[in-house]
Design a protein around this motif. Structure first.
Motif, mmCIF file in Angstrom:
data_model
loop_
_atom_site.group_PDB
_atom_site.id
_atom_site.type_symbol
_atom_site.label_atom_id
_atom_site.label_comp_id
_atom_site.label_asym_id
_atom_site.label_seq_id
_atom_site.Cartn_x
_atom_site.Cartn_y
_atom_site.Cartn_z
ATOM 1 N N UNK A 16 0.823 -1.217 0.000
ATOM 2 C CA UNK A 16 0.000 0.000 0.000
ATOM 3 C C UNK A 16 0.853 1.262 0.000
ATOM 4 N N UNK A 17 2.156 1.093 0.298
ATOM 5 C CA UNK A 17 3.064 2.240 0.297
ATOM 6 C C UNK A 17 3.233 2.718 -1.143
ATOM 7 N N UNK A 18 3.162 4.026 -1.331
ATOM 8 C CA UNK A 18 3.335 4.600 -2.670
ATOM 9 C C UNK A 18 4.725 4.269 -3.202
ATOM 10 N N UNK A 19 4.811 4.036 -4.492
ATOM 11 C CA UNK A 19 6.083 3.670 -5.113
ATOM 12 C C UNK A 19 7.184 4.682 -4.800
ATOM 13 N N UNK A 20 6.837 5.962 -4.821
ATOM 14 C CA UNK A 20 7.831 7.014 -4.565
ATOM 15 C C UNK A 20 8.383 6.949 -3.139
ATOM 16 N N UNK A 21 7.627 6.360 -2.218
ATOM 17 C CA UNK A 21 8.031 6.283 -0.815
ATOM 18 C C UNK A 21 8.530 4.900 -0.411
ATOM 19 N N UNK A 22 8.458 3.926 -1.318
ATOM 20 C CA UNK A 22 8.684 2.530 -0.966
ATOM 21 C C UNK A 22 10.092 2.250 -0.452
ATOM 22 N N UNK A 23 11.107 2.777 -1.108
ATOM 23 C CA UNK A 23 12.484 2.519 -0.673
ATOM 24 C C UNK A 23 12.726 3.126 0.713
ATOM 25 N N UNK A 24 12.266 4.327 0.918
ATOM 26 C CA UNK A 24 12.443 4.987 2.220
ATOM 27 C C UNK A 24 11.664 4.253 3.302
ATOM 28 N N UNK A 25 10.453 3.800 2.978
ATOM 29 C CA UNK A 25 9.657 3.042 3.950
ATOM 30 C C UNK A 25 10.400 1.784 4.370
ATOM 31 N N UNK A 26 10.902 1.037 3.382
ATOM 32 C CA UNK A 26 11.600 -0.204 3.696
ATOM 33 C C UNK A 26 12.845 0.072 4.537
ATOM 34 N N UNK A 27 13.598 1.074 4.172
ATOM 35 C CA UNK A 27 14.802 1.397 4.936
ATOM 36 C C UNK A 27 14.444 1.816 6.354
ATOM 37 N N UNK A 28 13.381 2.584 6.510
ATOM 38 C CA UNK A 28 12.966 3.002 7.846
ATOM 39 C C UNK A 28 12.593 1.828 8.732
ATOM 40 N N UNK A 60 11.092 -1.671 -3.292
ATOM 41 C CA UNK A 60 11.385 -2.369 -2.036
ATOM 42 C C UNK A 60 12.400 -3.487 -2.251
ATOM 43 N N UNK A 61 12.247 -4.249 -3.326
ATOM 44 C CA UNK A 61 13.157 -5.348 -3.617
ATOM 45 C C UNK A 61 14.579 -4.830 -3.825
ATOM 46 N N UNK A 62 14.701 -3.779 -4.605
ATOM 47 C CA UNK A 62 16.014 -3.187 -4.867
ATOM 48 C C UNK A 62 16.652 -2.669 -3.565
ATOM 49 N N UNK A 63 15.866 -1.951 -2.766
ATOM 50 C CA UNK A 63 16.393 -1.381 -1.514
ATOM 51 C C UNK A 63 16.782 -2.491 -0.538
ATOM 52 N N UNK A 64 15.996 -3.561 -0.492
ATOM 53 C CA UNK A 64 16.345 -4.694 0.383
ATOM 54 C C UNK A 64 17.730 -5.218 0.024
ATOM 55 N N UNK A 65 17.986 -5.384 -1.269
ATOM 56 C CA UNK A 65 19.297 -5.856 -1.703
ATOM 57 C C UNK A 65 20.406 -4.894 -1.314
ATOM 58 N N UNK A 66 20.170 -3.602 -1.501
ATOM 59 C CA UNK A 66 21.167 -2.598 -1.146
ATOM 60 C C UNK A 66 21.500 -2.633 0.340
ATOM 61 N N UNK A 67 20.498 -2.945 1.159
ATOM 62 C CA UNK A 67 20.695 -2.984 2.611
ATOM 63 C C UNK A 67 21.186 -4.342 3.110
ATOM 64 N N UNK A 68 21.304 -5.312 2.213
ATOM 65 C CA UNK A 68 21.745 -6.647 2.611
ATOM 66 C C UNK A 68 20.654 -7.481 3.254
ATOM 67 N N UNK A 91 15.493 -9.592 -12.121
ATOM 68 C CA UNK A 91 16.130 -8.874 -13.229
ATOM 69 C C UNK A 91 16.469 -7.447 -12.835
ATOM 70 N N UNK A 92 15.634 -6.836 -12.004
ATOM 71 C CA UNK A 92 15.865 -5.438 -11.620
ATOM 72 C C UNK A 92 16.974 -5.304 -10.576
ATOM 73 N N UNK A 93 17.169 -6.333 -9.767
ATOM 74 C CA UNK A 93 18.191 -6.292 -8.713
ATOM 75 C C UNK A 93 18.748 -7.701 -8.508
ATOM 76 N N UNK A 94 19.577 -8.165 -9.448
ATOM 77 C CA UNK A 94 20.028 -9.557 -9.423
ATOM 78 C C UNK A 94 20.882 -9.946 -8.216
ATOM 79 N N UNK A 95 21.431 -8.982 -7.513
ATOM 80 C CA UNK A 95 22.257 -9.335 -6.351
ATOM 81 C C UNK A 95 21.440 -9.493 -5.067
#
Length: 134
Positions: A16-28, A60-68, A91-95
């Motif tokens: 339900x988190x807006x796409x523009x806020x998703x990475x920040x939400x996940x990191x928070x 969210x998937x990309x940010x999860x990978x960045x945060x380990x 495909x968007x975040x293979x690591x």
């Protein structure tokens, strides 16, 4: 807090988190406790007909990978129903590290009650992910 080195957890992605806020939400959420080691993507939290690989899921998937953080997928009704979404996210975040909960629920019904049958398509989807190069 009695066992910070032993007890770890995962939190559930909120589509339900807006796409523009998703990475920040996940990191928070991830930074709210040292005990978080992953995030669960439950495809049934997304509205019916909406892909987990939508803009929110991708961020969210990309940010999860960045945060380990590991991303766990909980495909209760069988992995084959969600393999396209998972492959798109990979495909968007293979690591980004991934866990397929319960072996992709290749035995259905997932409740464990009643006559269970092998969901060949979900088993094959799991093997396909195993063989994935990146």
């Amino acid at each position: 807090e009695a066992h910070p080195d032993r007890l770890k957890g995962v939190f559930v992605a909120d589509p339900r988190v807006a796409a523009a806020d998703a990475a920040a939400w996940l990191e928070g959420v991830a930074r709210s406790s040292a005990g978080w080691v992953g995030v669960r993507f439950n495809p049934y939290k997304w509205p019916e007909g909406v892909s987990m690989a939508d803009a929110t899921g991708e961020a969210m998937f990309r940010k999860a990978g960045e945060l380990g953080l590991v991303v766990g997928f909980m495909p209760f009704k069988g992995l084959s129903n969600h393999i396209a979404d998972i492959e798109a996210l990979l495909k968007t975040a293979p690591s980004t590290k991934v866990i397929i909960d319960h072996w992709g629920f290749f035995l259905q019904p997932a409740t464990g009650f009643g006559d269970r049958v092998l969901d060949d398509a979900s088993w094959e989807s799991l093997l396909k992910l195993r063989d994935r190069k990146s």
